[in-house]
Enzyme design. Structure first.
Site, PDB file in Angstrom:
ATOM      1  N   ASP A 139      62.877  27.296  66.928  1.00  0.00           N
ATOM      2  CA  ASP A 139      63.622  27.086  65.680  1.00  0.00           C
ATOM      3  C   ASP A 139      62.858  27.698  64.513  1.00  0.00           C
ATOM      4  O   ASP A 139      61.892  27.108  64.008  1.00  0.00           O
ATOM      5  CB  ASP A 139      63.842  25.586  65.468  1.00  0.00           C
ATOM      6  N   ASP A 144      67.314  31.629  60.448  1.00  0.00           N
ATOM      7  CA  ASP A 144      67.269  30.304  61.079  1.00  0.00           C
ATOM      8  C   ASP A 144      67.938  30.370  62.445  1.00  0.00           C
ATOM      9  O   ASP A 144      69.165  30.391  62.553  1.00  0.00           O
ATOM     10  CB  ASP A 144      67.968  29.280  60.179  1.00  0.00           C
TER      11      ASP A 144
END
Length: 572
Positions: free
Chosen positions: A419, A212
């Protein structure tokens, strides 16, 4: 005069020949010779005054030909170009600008190749393959559908597909411990997330973590004891009492300063609380424990890593933890994994990933700069590097085909966040609504909105058989994000083909994987999720504050592919 009688300082000889008395109109003839020691150039061209040269070298009917010094000839050429019109003048300057741009690109590329060639044998980078999330989102047995047999205990893979992955494993197993390289699988839909592994503790134990780039803290579910934990892929991590981080640590302060409730009044341990964009959350304590990493040439590194021991997870996060153990924080924050490794001098603070756009999915990620391509990358500067830990850059425009979608706000300058923690891509309100309007044209090709398909907010039912997004590539257009310059021809572009914003649902419908981002962050940013990052090598260079990308085959990094080609026997 004899040649040996010439004075030493004589550099030239001029001979003037007068015309015959009976033909004075022929004029004088002036011949000049230059005295030199170079036998290859014993003399120069004859030079004479203009008024006499016109009589001797040209017919009387022709106009005289003036002879200019070199600097005057240059001025004459430029002046002639100037008065011939603005079109040729613009072309002249355009050629000069293009030549300068080409020269700068070649020099910059040569410098990068030279700099990276010096690092060819260095091994301060870490390679992370990405795993699938089998069995989530309603899939009962993805392993059989992918025609693979996975032995979790031995960490071996027997596969009838993707020869590149098999070659990667075979070529590295002799030089690297088998726990450092794994086969790569997984995709946006139906798997939902990409993950890799960490070896934590003493003795080291394996834990699967979602990669992430939008998260700061790396954490895994733990028994401290656990209040609310999902099943996970492995047994819960058990922290030792001495591994719990005290609140006086600087990393504790960095983590708690961004928490919703501020610092916790606990003087025995450093508590953390994280809330994600989907309103899921994780609570726990910070711990410090051994992390084992293996470089691509087999050398091992063990360090004390600060990470989260999550004992209370809430929301949709519990569903995604069905086959994983936590999250790997890869942002620019000081507590992130790459920053901690870089602060200890183990790697350069560089993060990269490559998510495959193949139907089987998969990919890899790396920490350090050894896998950054020497050439072919497109770079954009990071925006607000002092005020945010997100990987973002400014965007000046976005198009669907030739239609400008527009950005929110009067400045018309937006932000794009890269992201990997988001499966799908989010647009600002204005860009999203304009995109939906532009997509109304697909109804002309036999695609009708299907409100009964709840996979995503917008799905179309085709009147023909659709097996993959490639079957509708001719209907949908490419999205283009523009960075750097207001002029499209000079700007930096990120292209998102239909495969980068469409998925095929279980109903064989075509669904739009771009969502309304009005409620994500502050609603003013475009979020590029996994679906739009597939098929790209994306690099976050925190050393030089820039983000780069290039189209790539995400099965094997270019560097390892080169090593495979040079050692064919090791792949058999």
């Amino acid at each position: 005069m004899e040649e040996d009688q010439l004075p030493k300082n004589v550099q030239g000889v001029v001979i003037i020949s007068l015309p015959p008395p009976d033909k004075p109109s022929l004029g004088k003839t002036i011949t000049a010779f230059t005295v030199t020691d170079d036998d290859s150039s014993p003399f120069q061209d004859s030079v004479m005054p203009n008024e006499d040269r016109s009589r001797i070298d040209t017919p009387e009917t022709d106009p005289p030909i003036p002879s200019y010094p070199p600097e005057h000839r240059l001025q004459f050429s430029f002046r002639r170009l100037l008065f011939r019109g603005p079109t040729k003048l613009f072309s002249f300057f355009a050629i000069i600008l293009f030549a300068l741009f080409l020269y700068g690109s070649v020099c910059s590329q040569t410098h990068l190749e030279f700099r990276n060639s010096e690092r060819e044998d260095q091994t301060d980078s870490f390679f992370f393959p990405l795993f699938p999330k089998f069995g989530i989102l309603g899939q009962q047995d993805v392993k059989l559908k992918l025609d693979k047999i996975v032995d979790v205990q031995r960490e071996n893979l027997v596969s009838q597909g993707s020869n590149d992955i098999n070659k990667l494993v075979a070529s590295r197993v002799a030089a690297v411990d088998s726990s450092s390289i794994f086969p790569v699988r997984g995709t946006v839909y139906p798997d939902g997330l990409y993950f890799t592994y960490l070896l934590v503790g003493n003795p080291p134990k394996r834990y699967f973590v979602d990669m992430d780039t939008g998260s700061d803290l790396t954490w895994i579910q733990c028994d401290a004891p656990c209040r609310s934990c999902a099943k996970g892929a492995h047994l819960l991590y058990k922290p030792a009492r001495g591994s719990i981080l005290p609140p006086t640590e600087s990393l504790c302060t960095d983590v708690q300063k961004n928490q919703r409730h501020g610092n916790h009044d606990n003087f025995q341990q450093c508590d953390y609380e994280i809330e994600y964009a989907d309103h899921s959350s994780s609570m726990g304590v910070l711990v410090r424990d051994h992390l084992d990493l293996v470089t691509t040439n087999g050398s091992k590194a063990t360090l004390n890593l600060v990470f989260g021991c999550g004992y209370d997870q809430e929301g949709l996060l519990l569903n995604t933890l069905a086959k994983t153990d936590g999250i790997m924080g890869l942002s620019r924050a000081k507590v992130s994994l790459p920053f901690q490794l870089a602060s200890k001098g183990i790697i350069k603070n560089v993060v990269g990933h490559c998510l495959s756009d193949h139907e089987a999915g998969g990919g890899y990620m790396f920490l350090g700069d050894d896998f950054v391509p020497f050439w072919g990358m497109t770079w954009a500067p990071m925006a607000n590097v002092l005020t945010t830990d997100l990987y973002q850059t400014e965007i000046l425009g976005i198009r669907y085909g030739n239609s400008l979608l527009g950005l929110n706000g009067p400045s018309k300058v937006g932000k794009v966040v890269f992201d990997t923690g988001s499966s799908y891509t989010y647009f600002t309100k204005e860009a999203y609504l304009n995109l939906i309007t532009s997509l109304e044209e697909v109804s002309e090709f036999g695609l009708v909105r299907d409100e009964s398909d709840a996979t995503l907010p917008i799905c179309w039912r085709p009147n023909f058989v659709v097996r993959s997004v490639k079957d509708v590539n001719h209907i949908f257009k490419t999205l283009t994000l523009k960075f750097g310059s207001k002029w499209w021809i000079l700007s930096t572009l990120f292209h998102i083909p239909p495969e980068g914003y469409l998925i095929i649902s279980s109903k064989r419908n075509v669904c739009l994987a771009i969502l309304d981002g009005s409620d994500v962050h502050d609603g003013s940013s475009i979020i590029l999720g996994d679906v739009s990052l597939r098929g790209y090598m994306v690099v976050y260079d925190n050393e030089n504050h820039r983000i780069g990308w290039e189209r790539a085959n995400c099965a094997v990094p270019r560097r390892l592919r080169k090593s495979q080609n040079s050692k064919p026997n090791s792949m058999r």
